[in-house]
Design a protein around this motif. Sequence first.
Motif, PDB file in Angstrom:
ATOM      1  N   ASP A  63       0.816  -1.219   0.000  1.00  0.00           N
ATOM      2  CA  ASP A  63       0.000   0.000   0.000  1.00  0.00           C
ATOM      3  C   ASP A  63       0.848   1.267   0.000  1.00  0.00           C
ATOM      4  O   ASP A  63       0.321   2.375   0.124  1.00  0.00           O
ATOM      5  CB  ASP A  63      -0.922   0.007   1.211  1.00  0.00           C
ATOM      6  CG  ASP A  63      -0.149  -0.071   2.537  1.00  0.00           C
ATOM      7  OD1 ASP A  63       1.023  -0.506   2.508  1.00  0.00           O
ATOM      8  OD2 ASP A  63      -0.726   0.287   3.584  1.00  0.00           O
ATOM      9  N   SER A  64       2.151   1.127  -0.128  1.00  0.00           N
ATOM     10  CA  SER A  64       3.027   2.294  -0.148  1.00  0.00           C
ATOM     11  C   SER A  64       2.910   3.024  -1.489  1.00  0.00           C
ATOM     12  O   SER A  64       2.727   2.389  -2.537  1.00  0.00           O
ATOM     13  CB  SER A  64       4.486   1.866   0.075  1.00  0.00           C
ATOM     14  OG  SER A  64       5.372   2.921  -0.219  1.00  0.00           O
ATOM     15  N   PRO A  65       3.033   4.359  -1.497  1.00  0.00           N
ATOM     16  CA  PRO A  65       2.996   5.091  -2.776  1.00  0.00           C
ATOM     17  C   PRO A  65       4.096   4.660  -3.744  1.00  0.00           C
ATOM     18  O   PRO A  65       3.921   4.726  -4.955  1.00  0.00           O
ATOM     19  CB  PRO A  65       3.188   6.551  -2.338  1.00  0.00           C
ATOM     20  CG  PRO A  65       2.716   6.597  -0.923  1.00  0.00           C
ATOM     21  CD  PRO A  65       3.074   5.262  -0.339  1.00  0.00           C
ATOM     22  N   LEU A  66       5.241   4.211  -3.197  1.00  0.00           N
ATOM     23  CA  LEU A  66       6.333   3.782  -4.062  1.00  0.00           C
ATOM     24  C   LEU A  66       6.147   2.369  -4.605  1.00  0.00           C
ATOM     25  O   LEU A  66       6.892   1.942  -5.482  1.00  0.00           O
ATOM     26  CB  LEU A  66       7.668   3.844  -3.294  1.00  0.00           C
ATOM     27  CG  LEU A  66       8.268   5.229  -3.086  1.00  0.00           C
ATOM     28  CD1 LEU A  66       9.549   5.120  -2.273  1.00  0.00           C
ATOM     29  CD2 LEU A  66       8.545   5.909  -4.413  1.00  0.00           C
ATOM     30  N   ALA A  67       5.174   1.632  -4.063  1.00  0.00           N
ATOM     31  CA  ALA A  67       4.982   0.245  -4.483  1.00  0.00           C
ATOM     32  C   ALA A  67       4.621   0.138  -5.964  1.00  0.00           C
ATOM     33  O   ALA A  67       4.841  -0.905  -6.590  1.00  0.00           O
ATOM     34  CB  ALA A  67       3.894  -0.413  -3.632  1.00  0.00           C
ATOM     35  N   ARG A  68       4.057   1.218  -6.528  1.00  0.00           N
ATOM     36  CA  ARG A  68       3.738   1.194  -7.962  1.00  0.00           C
ATOM     37  C   ARG A  68       4.989   1.173  -8.821  1.00  0.00           C
ATOM     38  O   ARG A  68       4.959   0.766  -9.985  1.00  0.00           O
ATOM     39  CB  ARG A  68       2.913   2.425  -8.329  1.00  0.00           C
ATOM     40  CG  ARG A  68       1.507   2.437  -7.721  1.00  0.00           C
ATOM     41  CD  ARG A  68       0.756   3.637  -8.244  1.00  0.00           C
ATOM     42  NE  ARG A  68       1.422   4.890  -7.863  1.00  0.00           N
ATOM     43  CZ  ARG A  68       1.244   6.048  -8.500  1.00  0.00           C
ATOM     44  NH1 ARG A  68       0.454   6.094  -9.554  1.00  0.00           N
ATOM     45  NH2 ARG A  68       1.861   7.129  -8.068  1.00  0.00           N
ATOM     46  N   PHE A  69       6.115   1.616  -8.262  1.00  0.00           N
ATOM     47  CA  PHE A  69       7.332   1.752  -9.045  1.00  0.00           C
ATOM     48  C   PHE A  69       8.418   0.756  -8.642  1.00  0.00           C
ATOM     49  O   PHE A  69       9.243   0.364  -9.468  1.00  0.00           O
ATOM     50  CB  PHE A  69       7.883   3.182  -8.913  1.00  0.00           C
ATOM     51  CG  PHE A  69       6.860   4.238  -9.175  1.00  0.00           C
ATOM     52  CD1 PHE A  69       6.480   4.548 -10.469  1.00  0.00           C
ATOM     53  CD2 PHE A  69       6.266   4.936  -8.133  1.00  0.00           C
ATOM     54  CE1 PHE A  69       5.530   5.532 -10.719  1.00  0.00           C
ATOM     55  CE2 PHE A  69       5.326   5.920  -8.360  1.00  0.00           C
ATOM     56  CZ  PHE A  69       4.951   6.221  -9.664  1.00  0.00           C
TER      57      PHE A  69
ATOM     58  N   PRO B  20      12.648   6.303  -8.290  1.00  0.00           N
ATOM     59  CA  PRO B  20      12.301   6.147  -9.712  1.00  0.00           C
ATOM     60  C   PRO B  20      11.868   7.480 -10.304  1.00  0.00           C
ATOM     61  O   PRO B  20      11.056   8.187  -9.694  1.00  0.00           O
ATOM     62  CB  PRO B  20      11.135   5.143  -9.684  1.00  0.00           C
ATOM     63  CG  PRO B  20      11.221   4.471  -8.357  1.00  0.00           C
ATOM     64  CD  PRO B  20      11.808   5.478  -7.413  1.00  0.00           C
ATOM     65  N   PRO B  21      12.389   7.858 -11.451  1.00  0.00           N
ATOM     66  CA  PRO B  21      11.996   9.137 -12.058  1.00  0.00           C
ATOM     67  C   PRO B  21      10.495   9.260 -12.296  1.00  0.00           C
ATOM     68  O   PRO B  21       9.945  10.360 -12.241  1.00  0.00           O
ATOM     69  CB  PRO B  21      12.768   9.144 -13.387  1.00  0.00           C
ATOM     70  CG  PRO B  21      13.940   8.258 -13.148  1.00  0.00           C
ATOM     71  CD  PRO B  21      13.452   7.193 -12.224  1.00  0.00           C
ATOM     72  N   MET B  22       9.812   8.136 -12.544  1.00  0.00           N
ATOM     73  CA  MET B  22       8.377   8.193 -12.808  1.00  0.00           C
ATOM     74  C   MET B  22       7.581   8.565 -11.558  1.00  0.00           C
ATOM     75  O   MET B  22       6.400   8.893 -11.654  1.00  0.00           O
ATOM     76  CB  MET B  22       7.888   6.852 -13.358  1.00  0.00           C
ATOM     77  CG  MET B  22       8.518   6.471 -14.688  1.00  0.00           C
ATOM     78  SD  MET B  22       8.439   7.796 -15.921  1.00  0.00           S
ATOM     79  CE  MET B  22       6.681   7.937 -16.151  1.00  0.00           C
ATOM     80  N   ALA B  23       8.219   8.505 -10.385  1.00  0.00           N
ATOM     81  CA  ALA B  23       7.547   8.904  -9.155  1.00  0.00           C
ATOM     82  C   ALA B  23       7.616  10.408  -8.936  1.00  0.00           C
ATOM     83  O   ALA B  23       6.964  10.939  -8.029  1.00  0.00           O
ATOM     84  CB  ALA B  23       8.164   8.177  -7.959  1.00  0.00           C
ATOM     85  N   PHE B  24       8.386  11.125  -9.763  1.00  0.00           N
ATOM     86  CA  PHE B  24       8.541  12.566  -9.619  1.00  0.00           C
ATOM     87  C   PHE B  24       7.352  13.308 -10.227  1.00  0.00           C
ATOM     88  O   PHE B  24       6.657  12.785 -11.106  1.00  0.00           O
ATOM     89  CB  PHE B  24       9.822  13.046 -10.321  1.00  0.00           C
ATOM     90  CG  PHE B  24      11.092  12.541  -9.702  1.00  0.00           C
ATOM     91  CD1 PHE B  24      11.182  12.313  -8.337  1.00  0.00           C
ATOM     92  CD2 PHE B  24      12.214  12.304 -10.479  1.00  0.00           C
ATOM     93  CE1 PHE B  24      12.348  11.865  -7.765  1.00  0.00           C
ATOM     94  CE2 PHE B  24      13.385  11.846  -9.912  1.00  0.00           C
ATOM     95  CZ  PHE B  24      13.460  11.622  -8.556  1.00  0.00           C
ATOM     96  N   PRO B  25       7.126  14.542  -9.805  1.00  0.00           N
ATOM     97  CA  PRO B  25       6.157  15.393 -10.517  1.00  0.00           C
ATOM     98  C   PRO B  25       6.684  15.722 -11.915  1.00  0.00           C
ATOM     99  O   PRO B  25       7.851  15.473 -12.228  1.00  0.00           O
ATOM    100  CB  PRO B  25       6.064  16.638  -9.633  1.00  0.00           C
ATOM    101  CG  PRO B  25       7.328  16.644  -8.839  1.00  0.00           C
ATOM    102  CD  PRO B  25       7.697  15.207  -8.621  1.00  0.00           C
ATOM    103  N   VAL B  26       5.819  16.314 -12.735  1.00  0.00           N
ATOM    104  CA  VAL B  26       6.162  16.530 -14.142  1.00  0.00           C
ATOM    105  C   VAL B  26       7.421  17.381 -14.296  1.00  0.00           C
ATOM    106  O   VAL B  26       8.301  17.080 -15.113  1.00  0.00           O
ATOM    107  CB  VAL B  26       4.970  17.189 -14.879  1.00  0.00           C
ATOM    108  CG1 VAL B  26       5.356  17.527 -16.317  1.00  0.00           C
ATOM    109  CG2 VAL B  26       3.763  16.257 -14.864  1.00  0.00           C
ATOM    110  N   TRP B  27       7.535  18.469 -13.504  1.00  0.00           N
ATOM    111  CA  TRP B  27       8.693  19.350 -13.664  1.00  0.00           C
ATOM    112  C   TRP B  27       9.994  18.633 -13.337  1.00  0.00           C
ATOM    113  O   TRP B  27      11.035  18.865 -13.975  1.00  0.00           O
ATOM    114  CB  TRP B  27       8.537  20.589 -12.778  1.00  0.00           C
ATOM    115  CG  TRP B  27       8.520  20.304 -11.298  1.00  0.00           C
ATOM    116  CD1 TRP B  27       7.431  20.066 -10.525  1.00  0.00           C
ATOM    117  CD2 TRP B  27       9.669  20.206 -10.436  1.00  0.00           C
ATOM    118  NE1 TRP B  27       7.810  19.831  -9.214  1.00  0.00           N
ATOM    119  CE2 TRP B  27       9.175  19.915  -9.134  1.00  0.00           C
ATOM    120  CE3 TRP B  27      11.036  20.344 -10.625  1.00  0.00           C
ATOM    121  CZ2 TRP B  27      10.024  19.748  -8.036  1.00  0.00           C
ATOM    122  CZ3 TRP B  27      11.880  20.184  -9.532  1.00  0.00           C
ATOM    123  CH2 TRP B  27      11.375  19.899  -8.256  1.00  0.00           C
TER     124      TRP B  27
END
Length: 271
Positions: free
Chosen positions: A52-58, A196-203
Motif C-alpha cells: 500500500d506504499s505510494p512507491l509500491a507502484r514503481f 524512480p523518475p516516474m515517481a517525480f512530478p512533471v517538472w
Amino acid sequence: MKQLGSQLLAEIIKEHRHSFHSKMIYFSLLVWPVINFVTAYYSFAPFRMGADSPLARFISYEQLPLFLLTGYLGYIFYWCLVQSSWQMSFERQAGTMEMIFISPVNRLAFLYGRSLSSLIEGVWLFFCFVLLALFFVDGIQLSGWWAPPLAFLILLVSAIVWGGFLCVLFLFSRDSSFLYTVLDEPMLIFSGVRLPPMAFPVWAKVISFCFPLTYALQLIRELLMEGASLQTMLPSMGLLATVLLVLVTATVVLLKQAEKHMKKTGNMVMY
C-alpha cells in the motif's frame, strides 16, 4: 589508428599519475559510496514500503537494495567524470591545458582518454563491492548470462561519452563552479539514483531526462531487475543511443568552435 591508440594510452597514464597518487584515495573511493548507499537504504526505514506504499507502484521493498545498488553504481560512474572535468578546468586556469591545442594530439583522444582513465580508477573498488553485494540481495531477474555484461557495457560507454562532453564544457567555461553545482547534486536527485523518475512530478521528470544517466539506469534495471529481453529493450536502447549521439556531436562541434576561438583570441574561455 595506431597513433590514436598510443595517444589514448598516454593520456590514461598521465591522468592516473596526476589523480591517484595515494593509497588513501582508493580507500575513500570505496568508503564514501558505501556510506551513501547505506544511508539511502535506511532512510526508507521509517516509511511504509509494503503493497500500500505510494512507491509500491514503481518498486517493491524486496528490490529496494538492488535498486539502490544499481543507482549508486551508475552515479559513481558519472560522478567521477564530473570531478575529473572540474579538475581539468583548474588545469586550464593554470595554463597547462593549452598544450592540447599546440601539440599534435587528437582532441577527442585527449577528452575520451581522460574520461576513461578517471572512470577506471574511480569506480573499480565500488564496482567490486556491488558485485559482492549482488550475492546477498533479492530481486535479481536475468533473461540470460549476457545481461550483466551488457549492463556494464551500457554504463561504461554512456559514462565515457558523458565525460567527453563534460570535459569540453568545463575546459572552455569561465566559471566552472556553476557547472559543477548544476551537474553534480541535481544528477543525484533527479536521475533515478534513489527514487524512480516516474515517481517525480512533471517538472522533475523534465529535469531527470536531461541527464543520460537516467536512460542508462533505466536500461540497467530492465536487464537486472525485470529480466527484459533484447527485443523489448530496443526502444530504450535506441533512445539512449540517440542521446549519446547528440552528446558526441555537441562535443565535436564545441571543440571546433573552441579551436577557432583559440586561434582568433589566444584565449580558451568561450563563455
